[in-house]
Design a protein around this motif. Structure first.
Motif, PDB file in Angstrom:
ATOM      1  N   TYR A 372       0.810  -1.220   0.000  1.00  9.59           N
ATOM      2  CA  TYR A 372       0.000   0.000   0.000  1.00  9.59           C
ATOM      3  C   TYR A 372       0.845   1.273   0.000  1.00  9.59           C
ATOM      4  O   TYR A 372       0.631   2.160  -0.821  1.00  9.59           O
ATOM      5  N   ASN A 400      -6.679   1.346  -2.609  1.00  6.00           N
ATOM      6  CA  ASN A 400      -7.337   1.603  -1.327  1.00  6.00           C
ATOM      7  C   ASN A 400      -8.283   0.475  -0.940  1.00  6.00           C
ATOM      8  O   ASN A 400      -8.408   0.120   0.234  1.00  6.00           O
ATOM      9  N   LYS A 405      -9.218   0.397   2.809  1.00  9.09           N
ATOM     10  CA  LYS A 405      -9.545   1.810   3.035  1.00  9.09           C
ATOM     11  C   LYS A 405     -10.661   2.223   2.070  1.00  9.09           C
ATOM     12  O   LYS A 405     -10.432   2.946   1.091  1.00  9.09           O
ATOM     13  N   GLU A 407     -13.273   4.161   2.472  1.00  5.40           N
ATOM     14  CA  GLU A 407     -13.636   5.587   2.438  1.00  5.40           C
ATOM     15  C   GLU A 407     -12.700   6.351   1.510  1.00  5.40           C
ATOM     16  O   GLU A 407     -13.122   7.245   0.773  1.00  5.40           O
ATOM     17  N   ASP A 408     -11.408   6.012   1.565  1.00  6.68           N
ATOM     18  CA  ASP A 408     -10.443   6.672   0.680  1.00  6.68           C
ATOM     19  C   ASP A 408     -10.716   6.315  -0.780  1.00  6.68           C
ATOM     20  O   ASP A 408     -10.526   7.152  -1.682  1.00  6.68           O
TER      21      ASP A 408
END
Length: 475
Positions: A372, A400, A405, A407-408
């Motif tokens: 990442y 993401n 992640k 939301e990202d």
């Protein structure tokens, strides 16, 4: 004709502001000297009070185009006008080529419009001018307006389509050319084969191959043979590509590079390395394209050690400094193999700033091997370099998602919307019985869409009955 020219004080010296291109060789017949020679000859004639002939004026205009000497070319145009030679068809054609080379299509068009007698060569020059500067539609209008179109004109339009990423239009024009019984030559067939390669039209490509073998008046050049090899390789017939490569002559370094490319796109690294060894044995000097082809093949085959040896021998054996494209291939080799830290180290040691291809190769490896932090660094560099490229946003969103992640990932999607970047529909094409069918995601415009979607539904039912579970694993 209203054109802004330099003052009359420099009419006798078009070379007044040209700096002679540097040459490593003191040989008066070096390449740089040969470019300048026509202009020197032109000036010498003027200094002796003699106006240069048509051939010398044309050569001087070509030299100005190659030297990027626009003002000097305009000066020659002014002198031609002053001498009353602008109505000459050959000079007018050269002026159109000259202005088109600099993107001054309005000036090229004025030269064209002033000619009362517009022969095929003049019209073809105007067509090429528009095409070279991306005005394909206007180029086609010029082509359609031509009362008589020779093979050169057809080839110019065909080449314009092929080189502008419009292979379907190129092949439609090729079929139209056949319908009006204009005989193709080797240039026509190279452009048609190039379009077949882009679209995967194997049937038409095979027909062209048979036509070349059947027609004795077709001049078989290495370029034509290379186009055949490339067509077969891109259409998935690597066996046919290799057979053409082995059996047909003439053959040059580009022929070897074309076959290497075929091996590379099919992931045949061992075959590519073996072919590279054959190049060395024949005494040919590999060029930078040769090394790119071999590195690509090693990348697609995971041949890390061979890639390292190939990359290092560029400098140590052949004295070639690797370009950005070679570094990009090496980064791709390492990234695909999961050697991400080594790929990053290579990027840090490069003698120039990494480009989008290099960061893209690293990001691809980070997506595959779920790295990442490094992937985020590569993605941010890509967005700085290519903020308009949708695939960069999609890759970052996927990164993401892989990292959990979500939301990202949504923020990245929203960023695309805010920047006015829309996700393009996926497309695919397939050739059936010599006809090419193209499909867009969710598209129902095909004449057999009902039957197609009915078959898809049947396949889904069959898969369900066999308890097939689709994988949602991210690439």
């Amino acid at each position: 004709m209203v054109v802004t020219f330099p003052s009359k004080s420099c009419y006798l010296n078009p070379l007044s502001s040209i700096t002679k291109p540097p040459s490593k060789s003191s040989n008066p017949h070096s390449k740089a000297q040969n470019i300048v020679d026509p202009l020197l000859h032109y000036c010498q004639l003027l200094s002796h009070g003699r106006f240069p002939s048509t051939i010398i004026s044309i050569s001087a205009l070509k030299a100005c185009a190659r030297l990027s000497a626009f003002k000097e070319g305009q000066t020659i145009h002014a002198q031609i006008t002053k001498a009353g030679s602008r109505s000459n068809q050959f000079i007018a054609t050269s002026l159109i080529h000259f202005y088109s080379a600099f993107g001054h299509l309005q000036l090229a068009r004025r030269v064209f419009d002033e000619m009362a007698d517009r022969d095929a060569a003049l019209q073809t020059a105007m067509l090429v001018g528009y095409a070279r500067n991306g005005d394909i539609k206007i180029a086609r209008c010029v082509f359609d307006a031509m009362p008589e179109r020779d093979t050169v004109a057809w080839n110019a339009m065909l080449s314009s389509y092929a080189q502008s990423g419009l292979p379907k239009d190129a092949l439609e024009l090729f079929r139209e050319m056949q319908a009006v019984k204009v005989r193709p030559n080797e240039v026509t067939l190279v452009n048609a084969l190039s379009s077949c390669s882009q679209l995967g039209c194997l049937t038409l490509g095979e027909w062209i191959h048979a036509y070349i073998d059947r027609e004795e008046d077709i001049k078989v050049t290495s370029t034509l043979n290379n186009a055949l090899v490339h067509m077969y390789a891109k259409c998935g017939r690597l066996d046919a590509a290799f057979r053409v490569f082995v059996e047909r002559r003439p053959r040059n370094l580009e022929s070897w590079n074309t076959m290497l490319t075929g091996f590379a796109i099919h992931g045949r690294g061992t075959s590519a390395v073996s072919l590279f060894s054959q190049i060395i044995k024949t005494g040919l000097m590999p060029d930078k394209i040769t090394f790119i082809c071999v590195l690509m093949a090693c990348s697609h085959s995971g041949m890390i050690d061979h890639a390292h040896r190939c990359f290092n021998c560029m400098t140590r054996v052949y004295g070639m400094e690797p370009k950005s494209s070679h570094y990009g291939c090496m980064v791709d080799v390492l990234s695909r193999a999961g050697l991400l830290e080594e790929a990053q180290s290579l990027i840090d040691r490069m003698p120039f700033e990494p480009d989008a291809y290099i960061w893209g190769a690293l990001l691809g490896g980070c997506l595959t091997h779920r790295s990442y932090e490094l992937g985020l660094q590569a993605a941010n560099h890509l967005l700085e370099l290519e903020p308009w490229e949708e695939s960069r946003y999609i890759a970052l969103a996927n990164l993401n998602v892989i990292a959990g992640k979500l939301e990202d990932a949504v923020k990245v999607r929203n960023m695309m919307i805010q920047n006015g970047i829309k996700k393009s529909s996926g497309s695919s094409s397939i050739e059936v019985d010599g006809s090419l069918h193209e499909f867009l995601a969710g598209d129902r415009s095909h004449c057999q869409s009902k039957e197609i979607y009915s078959m898809i539904a049947k396949i889904d039912i069959d898969l369900d009955s066999h308890e097939h579970v689709p994988s949602n694993k991210q690439p």
